[in-house]
Design an enzyme around this catalytic site. Structure first.
Site, PDB file in Angstrom:
ATOM      1  N   GLU B  60       0.816  -1.216   0.000  1.00 36.82           N
ATOM      2  CA  GLU B  60       0.000   0.000   0.000  1.00 36.82           C
ATOM      3  C   GLU B  60       0.851   1.269   0.000  1.00 36.82           C
ATOM      4  O   GLU B  60       0.451   2.283  -0.570  1.00 36.82           O
ATOM      5  CB  GLU B  60      -0.970   0.010   1.191  1.00 36.82           C
ATOM      6  N   GLN B  82      -7.666  -2.476  -1.507  1.00 36.39           N
ATOM      7  CA  GLN B  82      -8.566  -3.605  -1.761  1.00 36.39           C
ATOM      8  C   GLN B  82      -9.711  -3.636  -0.742  1.00 36.39           C
ATOM      9  O   GLN B  82     -10.852  -3.890  -1.083  1.00 36.39           O
ATOM     10  CB  GLN B  82      -7.781  -4.903  -1.721  1.00 36.39           C
ATOM     11  N   PHE B  86      -7.062  -1.531   4.892  1.00 37.28           N
ATOM     12  CA  PHE B  86      -5.620  -1.642   4.631  1.00 37.28           C
ATOM     13  C   PHE B  86      -4.944  -0.285   4.477  1.00 37.28           C
ATOM     14  O   PHE B  86      -3.720  -0.189   4.381  1.00 37.28           O
ATOM     15  CB  PHE B  86      -5.361  -2.500   3.379  1.00 37.28           C
ATOM     16  N   HIS B 127     -12.099  -6.230   7.732  1.00 38.50           N
ATOM     17  CA  HIS B 127     -12.750  -6.056   6.428  1.00 38.50           C
ATOM     18  C   HIS B 127     -14.094  -5.349   6.591  1.00 38.50           C
ATOM     19  O   HIS B 127     -14.994  -5.541   5.774  1.00 38.50           O
ATOM     20  CB  HIS B 127     -12.947  -7.416   5.736  1.00 38.50           C
TER      21      HIS B 127
END
Lengths: 360, 324
Positions: B60, B82, B86, B127
């Site tokens: 990243e 993504q 992140f 997530h």
């Protein structure tokens, strides 16, 4: 890859000698360019000496980070660039900025937080630049410039600018995640990027032995299949030649290169730091390898430059710096209101002072 | 005009801008041949090639660093995280490098960092997050979060054209659940302008993201019960559209802030502070917030439902304020 292998074997056999073999055809510097190279190294040193004096007089705001003894690495590497190339210096790369056309007064005003400095008082020291002058400003987070300059190289390729990106890291910065991510990305993408890794033996007080388990910075590049070479960072001609080769390869689409320059930080991390953790013998050893003394000797012995001509360069720099320091000292402090503006690109307030400095 | 999902509208925004301006390019993990973890960029590599839809290593800092460098040289990169969770791994490059370039040395960084945010999909602690509060505190950034397909396209186009670093947070719960007519014309939704989704005389709900449809449902049901409840969709979180917030709250006299992010130090705290400072005399009740509990986002559907704000929570808080 062959470069990497060659550099490793050279390193093993060559000890501390200059390992980048000089001058392919057309790469040797003319006498005029050599004198210019000497001028910039000396200007780098004398400007920093003036800064040290100003610091002791309390005129420098904040810390002062000197590159005394490392001038050859900064100056000779930047000397290998073409006008369209882009350079991102770190805190000990003042010399590279001078080569790119930065005026001593700009650096002086930055360190003194003056209104007419290129950042107008918003930031200090070497934290300034301008894309239009081929200069990307660093942040204090060492290593961050590697992925950023990879992006500069990427944009250069996409826009067909034929420009190479060059930046610097110290031995300590090669331990950061950003450095490794940038190195890997640049190598995967075969970007026109040159990273100069200055091994100046200490990251603040931390010796290289506590920074990494590998023997030499150039080994960092192996993991990325990036071409790497180790040079004597106090040998201006060796630094120039290695950089020139790397820049040419990058421009031809051959991908990035990591150049390790072995040198020594001759002062503390900054002027507030007496560097007592550095063994005295190490400093003595490196004092004997002073890059400017060596280049002066090279010019007089190999190029037969007269003592008078060398002295004239010294005098020219003295006069120039007298004027530059006077101009910088004459600049006022910035108006307090300036602190509030120019956070966003669309801010209509002028970025700089009356002399119209500005970034891109 | 075509009916498009929220996700398709995002893709449409990217595609139209890439068609319009060759400086626009994409970089991120699995975005090329694979089309992205959620398929937001599906098909774009076929149209624009691997030079403009760049698959990157899992790095990243390299993704955002490269986007910054390219933006400095006049390109218009759109970097994908993504999952927006992140983005923490490149915090330095966003907050210390990109956000400060203009102030420190006058350089523009016309970069977009986009990615799927938010919960209600059982993604667990890494997530499901909403990361706006980490960046809301950083001068020099802009932050947007669309709640409709129309805005998803229009804000994407505005973000790409903006000369500042823009964080574009897209809610993964909305990706395929929302669908509406999205014009094919070249329109932008301006950054910095909230949308008044409903005018209200008795209560104003200020919200954004996936909770906008929830708040609108609450407002409809309240109307049936005789209360006039307004809903302001912030759309841009930074800079806040303070004028619209103050105007709507001044009209209704009561403010309920609803966000999915955790309560403490959330964007809602800033909204509340601004209203308390600048519209205190219009308030007829306390400012209330409905937000996620101050915990990580749990994995179990049962736990996640308990932690994230739900419609009954909004309903209850709205009633309490109306009764105040």
């Amino acid at each position: 890859m062959s470069t990497e292998r060659r550099s490793t074997s050279e390193r093993r056999s060559g000890g501390g000698r200059t390992q980048a073999k000089a001058s392919g055809p057309g790469r040797a510097l003319s006498l005029g360019r050599r004198l210019e190279l000497f001028y910039y190294m000396l200007l780098n040193r004398r400007l920093e000496e003036r800064l040290a004096n100003l610091y002791r007089q309390g005129k420098v705001v904040g810390g002062l980070y000197l590159s005394l003894g490392q001038e050859a690495t900064s100056v000779a590497s930047a000397f290998a660039l073409e006008p369209q190339d882009l350079l991102a210096p770190m805190i000990r790369n003042l010399g590279s900025m001078l080569v790119r056309g930065v005026k001593p007064r700009e650096v002086l005003m930055q360190y003194m937080a003056k209104a007419d400095g290129p950042s107008g008082g918003r930031d200090g020291n070497l934290h300034f630049g301008g894309v239009e002058r081929g200069l990307i400003a660093p942040s204090s987070m060492v290593g961050a410039l590697v992925p950023v300059m990879a992006g500069v190289a990427l944009a250069s390729r996409m826009r067909k600018l034929d420009a190479v990106a060059l930046t610097y890291v110290g031995d300590g910065a090669t331990s950061t995640g950003a450095f490794h991510e940038g190195m890997n990305f640049a190598s995967v993408q075969k970007l026109p990027l040159v990273v100069i890794g200055e091994d100046n033996r200490f990251a603040y007080s931390t010796p290289v032995s506590k920074q990494m388990a590998i023997a030499t910075l150039a080994d960092r590049a192996k993991a990325y299949a990036m071409a790497a070479v180790t040079v004597d960072g106090n040998d201006a001609e060796a630094v120039y030649t290695a950089t020139k080769l790397a820049v040419e390869r990058a421009r031809a689409g051959g991908g990035p290169t990591f150049i390790e320059a072995k040198t020594m930080r001759m002062r503390g991390h900054a002027e507030h730091d007496d560097g007592r953790y550095v063994p005295r013998e190490l400093l003595e050893e490196w004092r004997a390898k002073d890059p400017i003394d060596r280049y002066r000797a090279f010019l007089s012995e190999k190029e037969h430059v007269s003592a008078a001509d060398l002295h004239a360069i010294e005098e020219r720099i003295r006069a120039e710096l007298d004027e530059e320091v006077a101009r910088a000292e004459a600049s006022p402090e910035p108006p307090a209101e300036r602190g509030l503006g120019c956070v966003y690109a669309e801010d209509p307030r002028p970025f700089g002072g009356p002399s119209g400095h500005g970034g891109s | 005009m075509a009916e498009r999902t929220y996700l398709e509208a995002i893709r449409r925004g990217l595609l139209e801008e890439m068609d319009r301006d060759e400086r626009v390019f994409l970089l991120g993990e699995d975005i090329g041949e694979f089309g992205g973890a959620f398929k937001v960029t599906a098909g774009l590599i076929d149209r624009f090639g691997p030079e403009r839809v760049i698959d990157t290593p899992i790095s990243e800092s390299a993704i955002v660093g490269a986007a910054i460098g390219a933006a400095l040289l006049g390109m218009r990169p759109v970097a994908e995280m993504q999952f927006i969770d992140f983005i923490s791994t490149t915090f330095d490059l966003i907050t210390n490098f990109a956000a400060k370039c203009r102030y420190r040395w006058g350089a523009a960084v016309p970069m977009v960092v986009r990615g799927p945010c938010g919960g209600y999909v059982h993604g667990g602690p890494y997530h499901s997050q909403n990361v706006e509060a980490y960046f809301h505190h950083t001068p020099g950034l802009k932050i947007v979060q669309p709640s409709t397909p129309y805005d998803a396209k229009g804000l994407m186009k505005a973000a790409i054209r903006d000369d500042n670093p823009v964080l574009y947070f897209e809610h993964k719960f909305l990706y395929r659940r929302l669908r509406e007519e999205v014009p094919d014309d070249d329109y932008v939704v301006p950054i910095g302008k909230a949308a008044v989704r409903r005018r209200g005389k008795d209560l104003t709900i200020v919200t954004y993201g996936a909770l906008v449809p929830v708040c609108l449902e609450v407002a409809s049901e309240m109307e049936a019960a005789g209360a006039s409840v307004g809903v302001v969709d912030l759309r841009t979180l930074l800079p806040l559209d303070e004028a619209t917030i103050l105007e709507e709250v001044s009209r209704s006299g009561k403010l309920l802030i609803v966000h999915e992010d955790t309560l403490t130090g959330g964007v809602g705290a800033e909204v509340a502070a601004r209203v308390a400072e600048k519209a205190f005399e219009y308030l007829d009740g306390p400012i209330r917030r409905v937000a996620a509990a101050d915990t990580p986002i749990p994995f179990s559907p049962v736990l996640e439902e308990r932690v994230l704000p739900q419609k009954p929570d909004v309903m209850r808080a709205a009633r309490e304020l109306l009764d105040y």
